[in-house]
Design an enzyme around this catalytic site. Structure first.
Site, PDB file in Angstrom:
ATOM      1  CB  CYS A  60      62.842 -36.943 -17.897  1.00 17.58           C
ATOM      2  SG  CYS A  60      62.266 -37.409 -19.521  1.00 17.58           S
ATOM      3  CD  GLU A  61      58.062 -31.724 -16.262  1.00 15.51           C
ATOM      4  OE1 GLU A  61      57.477 -31.980 -15.203  1.00 15.51           O
ATOM      5  OE2 GLU A  61      58.250 -30.564 -16.685  1.00 15.51           O
ATOM      6  CG  HIS A  62      60.653 -32.794 -21.109  1.00 15.90           C
ATOM      7  ND1 HIS A  62      61.869 -32.276 -20.744  1.00 15.90           N
ATOM      8  CD2 HIS A  62      59.727 -31.862 -20.787  1.00 15.90           C
ATOM      9  CE1 HIS A  62      61.689 -31.066 -20.233  1.00 15.90           C
ATOM     10  NE2 HIS A  62      60.400 -30.795 -20.241  1.00 15.90           N
ATOM     11  CG  HIS A  63      61.691 -37.855 -23.471  1.00 14.57           C
ATOM     12  ND1 HIS A  63      62.494 -36.857 -22.977  1.00 14.57           N
ATOM     13  CD2 HIS A  63      61.561 -37.617 -24.793  1.00 14.57           C
ATOM     14  CE1 HIS A  63      62.861 -36.048 -23.968  1.00 14.57           C
ATOM     15  NE2 HIS A  63      62.302 -36.496 -25.077  1.00 14.57           N
TER      16      HIS A  63
ATOM     17  CD  GLN B 106      70.071 -33.373 -13.207  1.00 18.79           C
ATOM     18  OE1 GLN B 106      70.028 -34.099 -14.203  1.00 18.79           O
ATOM     19  NE2 GLN B 106      71.212 -32.982 -12.667  1.00 18.79           N
TER      20      GLN B 106
ATOM     21  CG  HIS C 227      68.616 -36.907 -17.926  1.00 19.54           C
ATOM     22  ND1 HIS C 227      67.428 -36.301 -17.606  1.00 19.54           N
ATOM     23  CD2 HIS C 227      69.551 -36.378 -17.094  1.00 19.54           C
ATOM     24  CE1 HIS C 227      67.635 -35.426 -16.621  1.00 19.54           C
ATOM     25  NE2 HIS C 227      68.910 -35.447 -16.298  1.00 19.54           N
TER      26      HIS C 227
ATOM     27  CB  CYS D  19      64.939 -39.103 -22.369  1.00 17.48           C
ATOM     28  SG  CYS D  19      65.578 -37.670 -21.518  1.00 17.48           S
TER      29      CYS D  19
HETATM   30 ZN    ZN Z   1      63.570 -36.604 -21.137  1.00 15.44          ZN
END
Ligand code: ZN
Length: 203
Positions: free
Chosen positions: A91-94, A132, A160, A162
């Site tokens: 995931c690009e956020h975490h 996703q 996920h 995260c």
């Molecule tokens: Zn994430």
């Protein structure tokens, strides 16, 4: 002529100079309160760089190269479905993994693709920093472009880390995304057939 096995004084230690990437990882370890020089961590920056570059190698792969000449003229007009394709992404956020299964279907319009190529297309987009929803869309879009089929359907079910590791959601929650193109979008019967084949239990 030199004998490469003969000792030449000091043993040749081929210590590569530290890359900028590795320096950043070492710095991150310090910021986390760790001692980057302790035994277990000394080679960690090198390993992290190697593994992250591998996990994001999709940036340097192209769908056209992956599919190559595995597209065949074929007068087949029924649904082709490959389900339960294993998928690992980040995931690009975490920058934490999400992973699960991808189900890919299409209805040809004169051209089919070698079945083993569908997981490779998934791989190209999964091995990047992703969300996703975009991954699902990119796989569907790529197949629309390469095969110009009557339609494409993609469903991804993923867990996920995260969410799981940080306790944001229930540990066993799954995120389901779908992308429907062409007849999969326009024709309810086609879409239902696809979803029924993906989940035979659900009516
Ligand atoms: Zn994430």
């Amino acid at each position: 002529m030199t004998d490469i096995l003969a000792p030449h004084g000091e043993p040749t230690v081929t210590a590569e100079p530290e890359t900028e990437f590795q320096a950043l990882v070492r710095r991150m370890l310090s910021e986390l309160g760790e001692d980057p020089q302790r035994n277990g961590l000394i080679k960690t920056p090198e390993r992290v760089e190697k593994s992250l570059r591998w996990l994001t190698r999709g940036y340097s792969l192209s769908v056209r190269d992956a599919i190559g000449d595995a597209v065949f003229e074929e007068d087949h007009h029924n649904m082709v479905l490959v389900k339960d394709i294993e998928m690992y992404s980040m995931c690009e956020h975490h920058m934490l993994p999400f992973f699960g299964k991808v189900h890919v279907a299409y209805i040809p319009n004169g051209r089919i693709v070698g079945l083993s190529k569908l997981p490779r297309v998934v791989e190209i987009f999964a091995r990047r920093l992703q969300v996703q929803e975009r991954l699902t869309e990119q796989v569907a879009q790529a197949l629309m472009e390469v095969l110009q089929p009557q339609g494409v359907g993609v469903v991804i079910e993923a867990a996920h880390l995260c969410m799981m590791m940080r306790g944001v959601e229930k540990q066993n929650s799954k995120t389901v995304t779908s992308a429907m193109k062409g007849v999969f979008l326009d024709d309810l019967g086609t879409r239902e057939e696809f979803l029924r084949l993906v989940h035979p239990g659900n009516g």
